[in-house]
Design an enzyme around this catalytic site. Structure first.
Site, PDB file in Angstrom:
ATOM      1  N   GLU A 202      -5.084   7.831   8.980  1.00 54.27           N
ATOM      2  CA  GLU A 202      -4.901   8.727   7.828  1.00 54.27           C
ATOM      3  C   GLU A 202      -3.407   9.024   7.670  1.00 54.27           C
ATOM      4  OE1 GLU A 202      -6.481   9.964   5.185  1.00 54.27           O
ATOM      5  OE2 GLU A 202      -4.567  10.969   4.852  1.00 54.27           O
ATOM      6  N   SER A 203      -2.824   8.468   6.621  1.00 53.13           N
ATOM      7  CA  SER A 203      -1.368   8.525   6.469  1.00 53.13           C
ATOM      8  C   SER A 203      -0.816   9.946   6.410  1.00 53.13           C
ATOM      9  CB  SER A 203      -0.945   7.754   5.217  1.00 53.13           C
ATOM     10  OG  SER A 203      -1.537   8.323   4.071  1.00 53.13           O
TER      11      SER A 203
ATOM     12  N   CYS B  13       0.824  -1.221   0.000  1.00 51.57           N
ATOM     13  CA  CYS B  13       0.000   0.000   0.000  1.00 51.57           C
ATOM     14  C   CYS B  13       0.857   1.269   0.000  1.00 51.57           C
ATOM     15  CB  CYS B  13      -0.892  -0.025   1.236  1.00 51.57           C
ATOM     16  SG  CYS B  13      -1.754   1.530   1.509  1.00 51.57           S
TER      17      CYS B  13
ATOM     18  N   THR C  20      -8.955   0.015   6.217  1.00 54.53           N
ATOM     19  CA  THR C  20      -7.744   0.359   5.476  1.00 54.53           C
ATOM     20  C   THR C  20      -6.478   0.288   6.335  1.00 54.53           C
ATOM     21  OG1 THR C  20      -8.173   2.682   6.018  1.00 54.53           O
ATOM     22  CG2 THR C  20      -8.924   1.919   3.864  1.00 54.53           C
ATOM     23  N   VAL C  21      -5.357   0.116   5.654  1.00 57.79           N
ATOM     24  CA  VAL C  21      -4.041   0.369   6.240  1.00 57.79           C
ATOM     25  C   VAL C  21      -3.570   1.701   5.655  1.00 57.79           C
ATOM     26  CG1 VAL C  21      -3.347  -2.004   6.666  1.00 57.79           C
ATOM     27  CG2 VAL C  21      -2.924  -1.013   4.408  1.00 57.79           C
TER      28      VAL C  21
ATOM     29  N   TRP D 283      -7.565  -7.025   4.035  1.00 55.79           N
ATOM     30  CA  TRP D 283      -6.224  -7.366   4.527  1.00 55.79           C
ATOM     31  C   TRP D 283      -6.317  -8.389   5.647  1.00 55.79           C
ATOM     32  CZ3 TRP D 283      -2.921  -5.448   1.257  1.00 55.79           C
ATOM     33  CH2 TRP D 283      -3.106  -4.207   0.687  1.00 55.79           C
TER      34      TRP D 283
ATOM     35  N   TYR E 192      -5.502   5.813  -9.025  1.00 57.50           N
ATOM     36  CA  TYR E 192      -6.682   5.027  -8.623  1.00 57.50           C
ATOM     37  C   TYR E 192      -7.909   5.455  -9.418  1.00 57.50           C
ATOM     38  CZ  TYR E 192      -4.161   2.874  -4.757  1.00 57.50           C
ATOM     39  OH  TYR E 192      -3.273   2.136  -4.020  1.00 57.50           O
TER      40      TYR E 192
END
Ligand code: GSH
Length: 324
Positions: A144-145, A49, A128-129, A89, A192
């Protein structure tokens, strides 16, 4: 019914990403709800990811990987429960099942979905990851990255081995924020939008935006070493995670084939340059990246066949030192 990115669709057939839900902040202040402490937090990622990989990149280059533990899930999505059809996942059942992935020894979870269900009983979003997990309060701090990397940049500097590295320094913040915005829309999320479009119109629009933005990067990188001048910044890490997946995955799987990165000499050399920043190459597991994308989106690649090429060697020499 649990959802995944494959369901995030507008009526016009365009991919519409929904916002992350857990938005707490770890702070340096010891009296805060989530204080920055060594050994307290765990980062769940997938090496596949890009969003999770940018967090892992921060752990590595800031020298935080001893203070904040991390583990990766298996690359291919699988059924997360027997009672419904959700695919997502999952953790391997043993250390040897899948190179790079390990069982969840912290919570004994079988899937990332179980972690979300542990943290919230009424969660209805995607599973999500990355997931930044608090071992003490047994909950998700943040998923949230873009926010996780900001915390890693500043809040752990009393623990970080490379505290002096500031990837969001005050004098570059305006450039970083402005550049992130168009790069996110057209490139990071743009690939995406190309890949998940279900109608020609939204795909055409996304592809045009993507390649206009790559042309713009090529031009900027012809004048300076990094996206915001001659200093490595947050923007470079955010751009890198998409570039490193571009020729190997997005060109084929997401139909981003108007041009390949190796046709952009500045971008290609720049990608090598970032890959060769100490710590960065350990965040790139190309086999897992390819197995995830080509194997987890049956509506795009029903037979899960993984293309062989092009196997670019990002550790080969680059020409970016010409700007230093
Ligand atoms: N906004 C999130 C996005 C994370 C995200 O979309 N992760 C993908 C993997 S690349 C995911 O876990 N998807 C699971 C799903 O769609 O069900 C972030 O940047 O942290």
């Amino acid at each position: 019914m649990a959802r995944s990115a494959l369901d995030e669709m507008s009526d016009s057939g365009a991919f519409l990403r929904t916002a992350s839900t857990f938005r707490n902040f770890i702070l340096r202040d010891p009296s805060s709800q989530f204080p920055a402490e060594s050994g307290r937090y765990h980062l769940y990622i997938s090496y596949a990811c890009p969003w999770a990989s940018r967090c892992l990149a921060y752990l590595k280059i800031k020298g935080l990987d001893k203070a904040i533990s991390f583990t990766s899930v298996k690359p291919r999505w699988e059924r997360t429960k027997e009672s419904d059809e959700h695919m997502g996942w999952v953790f391997p059942s043993s250390d040897t099942e899948e190179p790079g992935a390990v069982p969840d020894s912290l919570n004994g979870a079988k899937s990332i979905r179980e972690l979300y269900e542990l943290a919230s009983t009424n969660y209805s979003g995607k599973f999500t990851v990355p997931v930044l997990w608090d071992k003490k309060l047994k909950t998700i701090v943040n998923n949230e990255s873009s926010e996780i990397i900001r915390m890693f940049n500043t809040e752990f500097n009393h623990i970080a081995e490379n505290a002096a590295l500031d990837l969001y320094p005050p004098h570059l913040q305006t450039c970083i924020d402005e550049t992130n915005e168009w790069i996110y829309d057209a490139i990071n999320n743009g690939v995406y939008k190309c890949g998940f479009a279900r109608k020609q119109g939204p795909y055409d629009e996304a592809v045009k935006k993507l390649f206009d933005a790559l042309d713009k990067c090529e031009e900027i990188l012809g004048k300076q070493r990094y996206m915001c001048g001659n200093t490595l910044s947050e923007t470079d890490i955010r751009l890198f995670v998409t570039l490193i997946r571009f020729d190997e995955v997005y060109v084929v799987h997401f139909k981003c084939n108007q041009k390949q990165l190796h046709e952009y000499p500045n971008i290609l050399n720049y990608t090598k340059d970032i890959y060769q920043v100490p710590g960065m190459s350990s965040t790139v597991h190309m086999e897992q990246i390819k197995r995830h994308y080509y194997g987890s989106h049956p509506t795009i690649n029903p037979f899960g066949i993984i293309p062989h090429g092009p196997n670019i060697d990002y550790s080969s020499p680059h020409d970016r030192e010409r700007f230093s």
